[in-house]
Design an enzyme around this catalytic site. Structure first.
Site, short mmCIF file in Angstrom:
data_model
loop_
_atom_site.label_atom_id
_atom_site.label_comp_id
_atom_site.label_asym_id
_atom_site.label_seq_id
_atom_site.Cartn_x
_atom_site.Cartn_y
_atom_site.Cartn_z
N HIS A 389 -18.25 -6.82 -28.89
CA HIS A 389 -17.26 -5.76 -28.70
C HIS A 389 -15.91 -6.40 -28.33
CE1 HIS A 389 -15.92 -1.68 -28.21
NE2 HIS A 389 -15.13 -2.17 -27.27
N ALA A 390 -14.88 -6.04 -29.08
CA ALA A 390 -13.58 -6.70 -28.94
C ALA A 390 -13.00 -6.53 -27.54
CB ALA A 390 -12.60 -6.14 -29.97
N HIS A 419 -4.54 -4.05 -31.81
CA HIS A 419 -4.85 -3.38 -30.54
C HIS A 419 -5.01 -4.41 -29.42
CE1 HIS A 419 -6.96 -0.44 -27.87
NE2 HIS A 419 -7.61 -1.51 -27.49
N GLU A 420 -5.80 -5.42 -29.68
CA GLU A 420 -6.08 -6.42 -28.63
C GLU A 420 -4.82 -7.20 -28.25
OE1 GLU A 420 -8.67 -6.26 -26.97
OE2 GLU A 420 -9.80 -4.96 -28.32
N HIS A 423 -2.81 -5.60 -25.60
CA HIS A 423 -3.25 -5.90 -24.23
C HIS A 423 -2.63 -7.23 -23.76
CE1 HIS A 423 -6.08 -2.66 -23.82
NE2 HIS A 423 -6.90 -3.08 -24.75
N GLU A 447 -4.18 0.79 -23.25
CA GLU A 447 -4.88 0.99 -24.52
C GLU A 447 -3.95 1.45 -25.63
OE1 GLU A 447 -7.70 -0.14 -24.88
OE2 GLU A 447 -8.33 -0.39 -22.80
N HIS A 548 -19.28 0.88 -23.89
CA HIS A 548 -18.61 1.18 -22.63
C HIS A 548 -19.53 1.76 -21.57
CE1 HIS A 548 -15.72 0.75 -25.82
NE2 HIS A 548 -14.75 0.56 -24.95
N TYR A 558 -8.92 5.90 -23.36
CA TYR A 558 -8.72 5.86 -24.82
C TYR A 558 -8.27 7.21 -25.35
CZ TYR A 558 -11.39 1.53 -24.31
OH TYR A 558 -11.82 0.29 -23.92
O1 X8Z Z 1 -13.05 -0.66 -26.81
C1 X8Z Z 1 -12.06 -0.60 -27.50
C2 X8Z Z 1 -11.23 -1.85 -27.73
C3 X8Z Z 1 -11.23 -2.75 -26.56
S1 X8Z Z 1 -10.37 -2.08 -25.22
C4 X8Z Z 1 -11.79 -2.58 -28.92
N1 X8Z Z 1 -11.71 0.56 -28.10
C5 X8Z Z 1 -12.50 1.76 -27.97
C6 X8Z Z 1 -13.84 1.61 -28.66
O2 X8Z Z 1 -14.01 0.67 -29.45
O3 X8Z Z 1 -14.72 2.43 -28.44
C7 X8Z Z 1 -10.52 0.77 -28.91
C8 X8Z Z 1 -10.63 2.18 -29.40
C9 X8Z Z 1 -11.69 2.85 -28.59
ZN ZN Z 2 -8.34 -1.91 -25.60
#
Ligand code: X8Z
Ligand code: ZN
Length: 714
Positions: A389-390, A419-420, A423, A447, A548, A558
């Site tokens: 997960h990024a 996106h990253e 941050h 975010e 998450h 988000y």
């Molecule tokens: O978790 C993230 C990022 C890292 S903060 C990749 N996002 C959420 C997800 O993947 O569920 C970005 C969009 C929503």
């Molecule tokens: Zn993020």
């Protein structure tokens, strides 16, 4: 998310503090000459001196925490989990000690900056920990285990020679590329097996964080999460309801159109679940949060410009691969070919990241430091499990920034890189601030940065970087471009909301452990209008199949980011002097827009977010008008397409016994729980809603239910 941010903004991950959704916590005293954190405070210390000391101690312990977290996320084995849990434990214990020490300044005169720092200190983790050492150790172990389980999760079939195991990436590929109903169902179902064993751990985790929250003076961990927004927990919950009410009609229009197109692809019967909901496994995404992979099914105009970014990225990868093959003459053994493939994947991922960095530098922002390119994990290593997960990491608050991804050449990963980097640019900007202010104005700001840049990736920008062919200028091309963006951004909105609706209910006890799964699907039905095609009883723990949840990263951020990014985008377009239709604006290369962005990033969490928002946009309220302005052409088009259709869905009230609330738990400090929940709920209630609404029952259940941690507390 990222580390320190969490500190203030309650982000975090599995464990640790402040780190961002991606990181974790520290250890006092280090072999780098840092000063060990004090267990008790000097007697004559003033509040200002106390905060100066906490800032110094935090910065000193921070690298050990992030190093342990980085290792455990990029090399999942028992040893690294143990070290990460220990580092987290040290941090959380130190945080509890600081919070205790801060109590002696209550009611005293102090500078506004110091008062704010103390307030932020109290929110220094999204994993509030009990002070009891055994319980603290248990909590950090569970957190490390759950994240490890997610990262190493795999779905295996067959026996012996025929045994085949697939991890998340491979299962996601099926949802992305296959249009076979059963094949997709198997991939979706398969991934959801990995979270079954997390259920007991998660139940205990909830008890433990609620104990920690209670000790810190919060009603439960959810209330603590909602306390990081420079307004009361009740107010921020009502804000999310208000924003959702603004955008809900747009989501419903997209939902309706998508259902029609799914029916054309799979047949009426298979394209919907009872009540008109969309089948969870047919939306191209494991969690139905981004429908971008449905492009081939929902494309408005086949011949009006496809913006096929994924194909373009794939062919770049193929070119790199072919070049590398040509360079490596000689050994053609399977292992040598695999090495070449791996090298090509890494090179393609670096090229994609350079492209993203270029957008930021075109605005006048700095280049990423050399160490970024040396330390980052760009692609999935072949020899070990990692958390794919990024995430974005600030390792030391002074320039050692990294991302951790498993990049593949596709559009979703390409935009995730932007996106990253958002941050990281936030981190680098606020590194000049004291550590306690090194966070987003609120976590939704963090975010939203990179996503704001993604909005500026217009067809013209994509053409200018050679990723797509010359674009038509036509009404049809416009609708295609809007659809591409809506599939990523509009589809996300209810998902962004429902995850924490679920967790808020879990933390406040209105969703009991024996209703976890039923409540999850009730909320998915209510907000997203999606449903599984088969029963998902309590033997499953489907929430745990989303990063998450085991990673304990709050999710409301988000949702807020998906509103804020349109506000930011509009303001940066204004700063760039742009006057045309909002959706056509790109501020690529515009230094005035860059200066405006940089000024916001520099502030970090040093002032209430409302002031930061006002400085950027001229207004201090979150507002979804810019979302609606941006998508106005598409929404008109969708309404035409949907004419004659019965839109909306019936979220079956008897689908399960659990009736979770739409509304958040109330702020015990300001209002009786039942009243406040009812208020927020009223704000959330849609007009003439076709969807079944179970709020009344749910609220009743909520006020009657015992918080999960009650027994322990008592
Ligand atoms: O978790 C993230 C990022 C890292 S903060 C990749 N996002 C959420 C997800 O993947 O569920 C970005 C969009 C929503
Ligand atoms: Zn993020």
């Amino acid at each position: 998310m990222k580390p320190v941010r969490a500190l203030l903004a309650l982000s975090i991950t599995a464990a640790v503090v402040g780190l961002a959704a991606c990181d974790r916590a520290p250890t006092p005293g280090t072999d780098r000459g840092a000063t060990p954190a004090a267990a008790t405070a000097p007697e004559d210390e003033t509040a200002d001196q106390f905060i100066a000391r906490v800032n110094a101690e935090l910065k000193a312990m921070y690298p050990q925490m992030t190093a342990a977290q980085w290792l455990s996320s990029t090399y999942i084995i028992d040893d690294s989990k143990l070290l990460a849990a220990a580092a987290n434990e040290r941090y959380l214990s130190q945080l509890n000690s600081w919070i205790e020490q801060a109590k002696r300044f209550e009611g005293q005169e102090m500078s506004p900056q110091t008062a704010r720092s103390i307030q932020l200190l109290k929110l220094g983790t999204s994993m509030p920990a009990p002070t009891d050492p055994a319980k603290l150790a248990e909590l950090t172990r569970i957190a490390a285990d759950m994240e490890g389980m997610y990262g190493a999760g795999e779905y295996c079939t067959g026996e012996g020679e025929a045994r085949n195991c697939r991890q998340l990436g491979a299962l996601e590929d099926v949802l992305r590329n296959s249009r076979d109903y059963d094949e997709q169902l198997e991939a979706w179902r398969g991934w959801h097996t990995i979270s079954k064993p997390m259920r007991d751990d998660y139940t205990r985790f909830v008890e433990l964080v609620n104990l920690g929250a209670d000790e810190m003076g919060f009603a439960d961990a959810g209330e603590m999460w909602r306390s990081g927004y420079d307004m009361s927990p009740v107010e921020i919950a009502a804000e999310t309801d208000r924003l959702w009410t603004q955008v809900k009609p747009l989501y419903e229009d997209l939902h309706c159109y998508t259902r029609t197109r799914l029916a054309a692809e799979y047949g009426e019967d298979k394209a919907q679940v009872a009540g008109g909901m969309l089948p969870a496994h047919l939306l191209g995404n494991m969690w139905q949060q981004d429908w971008g992979n449905l492009w081939d099914i929902v494309v408005p105009y086949e011949n009006a410009g496809k913006l096929d970014i994924t194909s373009a990225l794939e062919s770049r990868y193929q070119q790199i691969h072919a070049q590398k093959l040509a360079q490596h003459t000689g050994d053609r053994s399977p292992s040598s070919l695999a090495n070449i493939e791996h090298e090509a994947q890494e090179a393609a991922a670096r090229q994609m990241t350079k492209r993203a960095e270029d957008f930021y530098t075109s605005l006048g922002l700095q280049k990423l430091p050399e160490s970024y390119w040396e330390n980052t994990q760009f692609i999935k290593p072949r020899d070990r499990d990692v958390v794919c997960h990024a995430s974005a990491w600030d390792m030391n608050m002074e320039g050692d920034v990294r991302t951790k991804m498993c990049i593949k050449p596709n559009e979703e990963d390409f935009t995730t890189i932007y996106h990253e980097l958002g941050h990281l640019y936030y981190d680098l900007a606020y590194n000049k601030q004291p550590p306690l202010f090194q966070a987003g104005a609120h976590d939704g700001f963090h975010e939203a940065i990179g996503d704001t840049i993604v909005l500026a990736m217009t067809p013209k920008y994509l053409e200018s970087i050679g990723l797509v062919d010359a674009q038509q200028q036509s009404e049809q091309a416009l609708i295609n471009a809007q659809m591409r963006m809506a599939l990523a951004k509009v589809s996300f909105l209810p998902f962004g909301l429902m995850i924490d609706r679920w967790r808020w209910g879990v933390f406040d006890g209105s969703i009991a452990p024996d209703q976890y799964n039923a409540a999850w699907w009730d909320l998915k039905a209510k907000y997203q209008g999606v449903a599984p095609v088969e029963a998902r009883g309590e033997e499953f723990f489907d929430a745990g199949a989303k990063y998450h949840v085991p990673g304990n990263t709050p999710y409301t951020r988000y949702f807020l980011a998906h509103v804020l990014q349109f506000q930011f985008y509009k303001s940066l377009c204004d700063a760039a002097g742009y006057t045309g239709p909002l959706h056509e604006c790109s501020f690529y290369g515009n230094k005035a827009a860059g200066a405006k962005l940089q000024a916001m990033l520099d502030k970090g969490a040093s002032q209430p977010w409302q002031s930061t928002l006002e400085e950027l946009t001229g207004g201090g309220k979150m507002d979804a008008s810019a979302v609606l302005e941006y998508f106005a052409p598409l929404q008109d088009w969708l309404k035409q397409q949907n004419e004659g259709q019965t839109c909306g869905w019936q979220a079956s009230a008897d689908a399960s016994p659990a009736k979770p609330a739409a509304a958040p738990a109330a702020d015990a400090n300001t209002k009786p729980k039942a009243d406040a929940a009812a208020d927020a709920d009223a704000a959330a209630k849609p007009k003439a809603d076709a969807n079944a609404d179970t709020d009344t029952d749910a609220d009743k259940a909520k006020t009657e239910a015992k918080p999960a941690g009650e027994a322990e507390r008592g």
